[in-house]
Write a protein that holds these residues in place. Structure first.
Motif, short mmCIF file in Angstrom:
data_model
loop_
_atom_site.label_atom_id
_atom_site.label_comp_id
_atom_site.label_asym_id
_atom_site.label_seq_id
_atom_site.Cartn_x
_atom_site.Cartn_y
_atom_site.Cartn_z
N VAL A 33 23.55 12.39 -11.86
CA VAL A 33 23.16 13.01 -10.76
C VAL A 33 23.83 14.00 -10.21
N ARG A 235 16.96 10.40 -15.31
CA ARG A 235 15.60 10.20 -15.09
C ARG A 235 15.34 10.18 -13.34
N MET A 236 16.27 9.60 -12.66
CA MET A 236 16.01 9.47 -11.13
C MET A 236 15.92 10.92 -10.50
N ALA A 237 16.99 11.61 -10.97
CA ALA A 237 16.94 12.93 -10.45
C ALA A 237 16.02 14.13 -10.95
N ARG A 239 12.88 12.98 -11.46
CA ARG A 239 11.80 12.57 -10.95
C ARG A 239 11.78 12.72 -9.30
N ARG A 240 12.90 12.66 -8.72
CA ARG A 240 12.97 12.78 -7.24
C ARG A 240 13.30 14.08 -6.84
N GLY A 241 13.90 14.85 -7.87
CA GLY A 241 14.11 16.37 -7.34
C GLY A 241 15.33 16.85 -6.65
N PHE A 244 16.85 14.90 -3.40
CA PHE A 244 17.58 13.69 -3.82
C PHE A 244 19.01 14.03 -4.68
#
Length: 269
Positions: A33, A235-237, A239-241, A244
């Motif tokens: 991230v 993937r979280m980074a 997806r959340r932009g 985040f």
């Protein structure tokens, strides 16, 4: 030759091995991230093997990080447009810079550098907090040849040398360098940082491996968990932009600053 203070992989107690694997997975998430995964894993290694020399633990941490960072770089590259004129020259220079830093790691006192790193981290933290628009969206007008050259030198020489010499927070410094100098948003900067950070890890690892300072079995086991965490984090980074990534960046920089400050004050008092 590795120290007798380091047990064979098969002799590591299951509970301790489980703790190390969990730490490696968490470090992979953080590193994917915003960078700074070494902030989690390296202290756990140092606590797990308190009587061991530092060099093999640094080398093992680099082996773990190579796989996690590379896997995150692949995940980002599939979704984010990379600035090839910046990323690949910086990565090539970083390979050499990190190797030079690792070669000098035993000759330069990290205690002397710690106050400087703390000041840089404090400046980064203040900048991110007082400039909420930083990294929220791309500013393509700042992506000029001169700024690209400056970012290549800063990331490929300065930050990479720091990675080989000390290490923790390298990915974070790369993100800030790309964002502040070239106007990238945080997600694009994180994608670029992963590629350059992979190169710094490879350069430093080559030096540690040549000196026999890598626990290969343990490092590869940790690498598997680091990759899993890195994939989740990337993937979280994505997806959340950028918002985040910015929030996690503030937390990681503050934690790294607090860690270095505590170590410095403990040595002074």
């Amino acid at each position: 030759m590795l120290s007798d203070a380091l047990p064979a992989f098969s002799d590591i107690p299951p509970q301790l091995l489980a703790l190390l694997l969990i730490a490696a997975m968490a470090a992979g998430w953080v590193d994917a991230v915003v960078g700074g995964g070494g902030l989690l894993l390296l202290p756990v290694l140092l606590v797990a093997f308190p009587n061991a020399p530092v060099a093999p633990l640094l080398g093992t941490n680099k082996l773990t990080a190579v796989f996690g960072t590379a896997s995150a770089a692949v995940a980002y590259a599939r979704k984010v447009r990379l600035r090839h004129r910046l990323v690949w020259p910086a990565a090539g220079l970083a390979l050499l810079g990190a190797g030079a830093g690792a070669a000098l790691a035993g000759a330069v006192s990290s205690d002397a550098l710690r106050p400087i790193v703390m000041l840089v981290l404090a400046a980064v933290l203040v900048t991110v907090i007082v400039r909420p628009a930083l990294g929220s969206s791309a500013d393509t007008a700042r992506l000029t040849p001169r700024r690209i050259a400056a970012a290549v030198l800063l990331a490929g020489a300065g930050v990479a040398f720091y990675d080989g010499l000390i290490g923790p927070g390298t990915g974070t410094f790369l993100i800030i360098a790309f964002t502040a100098v070239t106007g990238m948003d945080f997600v694009s900067a994180s994608a670029s940082a992963k590629i350059v950070n992979t190169a710094t890890n490879v350069g430093a690892l080559a030096v540690f491996a040549a000196n026999g300072d890598v626990l290969w079995a343990l490092g590869l086991a940790l690498a598997a968990c680091n990759v899993a965490g890195a994939q989740i984090g990337a993937r979280m980074a994505l997806r959340r932009g950028a918002g985040f990534v910015r929030a996690v960046l503030v937390v990681v920089v503050a934690a790294l600053l607090a860690k270095l400050a505590w170590e410095w004050l403990s040595g002074v008092l």
